[in-house]
Design an enzyme around this catalytic site. Sequence first.
Site, mmCIF file in Angstrom:
data_model
loop_
_atom_site.group_PDB
_atom_site.id
_atom_site.type_symbol
_atom_site.label_atom_id
_atom_site.label_comp_id
_atom_site.label_asym_id
_atom_site.label_seq_id
_atom_site.Cartn_x
_atom_site.Cartn_y
_atom_site.Cartn_z
ATOM 1 N N TYR A 144 41.506 39.649 35.759
ATOM 2 C CA TYR A 144 42.205 40.759 35.113
ATOM 3 C C TYR A 144 42.269 41.919 36.092
ATOM 4 C CZ TYR A 144 43.232 44.453 31.679
ATOM 5 O OH TYR A 144 43.801 45.494 30.983
ATOM 6 N N ASP A 239 39.724 43.396 44.019
ATOM 7 C CA ASP A 239 39.644 44.243 42.836
ATOM 8 C C ASP A 239 38.166 44.367 42.474
ATOM 9 O OD1 ASP A 239 39.548 45.410 40.382
ATOM 10 O OD2 ASP A 239 41.006 44.067 39.424
ATOM 11 N N LYS A 267 35.715 51.972 36.613
ATOM 12 C CA LYS A 267 34.431 51.838 35.917
ATOM 13 C C LYS A 267 33.319 52.697 36.543
ATOM 14 C CE LYS A 267 35.986 47.883 33.448
ATOM 15 N NZ LYS A 267 36.900 46.841 33.861
HETATM 16 C C1 LIG Z 1 38.474 46.876 33.761
HETATM 17 C C2 LIG Z 1 39.183 46.240 34.891
HETATM 18 C C3 LIG Z 1 40.443 46.682 35.316
HETATM 19 C C4 LIG Z 1 41.225 47.705 34.562
HETATM 20 O O1 LIG Z 1 40.617 48.948 34.566
HETATM 21 P P1 LIG Z 1 41.038 50.005 33.402
HETATM 22 O O2 LIG Z 1 40.270 51.229 33.777
HETATM 23 O O3 LIG Z 1 40.638 49.396 32.111
HETATM 24 O O4 LIG Z 1 42.503 50.196 33.519
HETATM 25 C C5 LIG Z 1 40.971 46.122 36.456
HETATM 26 N N1 LIG Z 1 40.320 45.174 37.136
HETATM 27 C C6 LIG Z 1 39.117 44.717 36.757
HETATM 28 C C7 LIG Z 1 38.433 43.677 37.559
HETATM 29 C C8 LIG Z 1 38.532 45.213 35.606
HETATM 30 O O5 LIG Z 1 37.369 44.711 35.199
#
Ligand SMILES: *Cc1c(COP(=O)(O)O)cnc(C)c1O
Length: 430
Positions: A144, A239, A267
């Site tokens: 994601y 990511d 995060k």
């Molecule tokens: C949470 C998450 C996102 C998205 O971040 P948001 O602040 O919710 O937009 C993107 N990549 C990874 C790996 C994530 O865990």
Amino acid sequence: MIYKRSSALFDEAKRYIAGGVNSPVRAFNAVGGDPIFVNRAKGAYLYDEDGRELIDYISSWGPMILGHAFEPVTEALREAIDKGTSYGIPTELETKIAKLAVEMVPNIDKIRFVNSGTEACMSAVRLARGYTKKDKIIKFSGCYHGHSDAFLIQAGSGAVTFGSPNSPGVTAGTAKDTLLAEYNNLLQVEEIIQANPDQIAAVIIEPVAGNMGCVIPDEAFIRGLRKVCDENEILLIFDEVMTGFRLAKGGAQETLDVKADIVCFGKVIGGGLPVGAFAANSKIMSHLAPEGPVYQAGTLSGNPLAMTAGYITLKHLNEHPEIFDRLAKKTETLHKGIEDVLRNQSLPYQINRYGSMLSVHFTNEPVKDFVSSAKGNNQHFKNYFHGMLEQGVYLPPSAFESYFLNDALSYEDIDKTVEALDKLVKNGKL
Ligand SMILES: *Cc1c(COP(=O)(O)O)cnc(C)c1O
């Protein structure tokens, strides 16, 4: 009904908020029932609207790595708030957190702050496309990268050659530029690259995945990805929205000892306020506006409150790197405790763990990609989730989410968690 007030609040929320929540996973769709509503949180605990104390294993999906309402952060915020909450004009604080992030993370010279992980990944891909002058990207099923169009893509019928939208509203035109591969399958990546010569700008990956449960990359796979990207002038985007400042100061780049070309954060970097960021070497970052032609902007980017929470959190982690080991040890203890209970049962299970990330899957098959993760038995998961919640343990409400431990969690909390699981099993509820 033990969550009476939460249920009433959810009914009210549904009248005014789409689906009653501001992010879908909170709605408990994967586990059934009404979500609990939180009133406040402190340290390792959530306090719900029904007056219950819950041991929290999601830590706001990662950001609260130091525990909820961590005093150095809340104190700094209290001080910052009287100086004004937004200017839209540069501040010294932005440079301070940027400098600290660049020092902590290997292999990056410059960073740009945004407001969410979604924005970070979306912008990283635009930068990679602008830099390489190529259009297509490769992503992995089950990873994601936020909810921007380019990532809401699933494997199409010709999985190796093109993707298809997995949400209405994403156009076929967008989908054709996102190519899908299975996690841990280097051969598939190589095939896609061969089938799309000189067209692929970037490969984006969660270097340790946390959005199909916790899935660990094979060493040969992640090193192979680096090599195949280099050979084909493709940028490798890590990511690290989940893993950044959680696995180590330098995130997964450090623990896996593999360097990415662009790194995305979110995060933890915001310490509980809405922050994302992306970073790379100076050469790549010079392509970004205003220095270069690739456009990216944000009215509230670098917001003084958000930067305060992020800066104090990163500073604390930088000064106390033993936290990363401490978290990993607690996670290992939790893993062993869960395993000791489940081992003597007939239930199929797999436990994946990396650093302070962990997930329990009710399947016999090793979980190494989206297909194997999706084989988990969801009825078992529902029983597990609700059984633990009833006993005061808040786990992620979906089998596809990783647990995130925080530094406030005690060994006593972990013992209580394992005892709750033991009770669940002994009572035949799992
Ligand atoms: C949470 C998450 C996102 C998205 O971040 P948001 O602040 O919710 O937009 C993107 N990549 C990874 C790996 C994530 O865990």
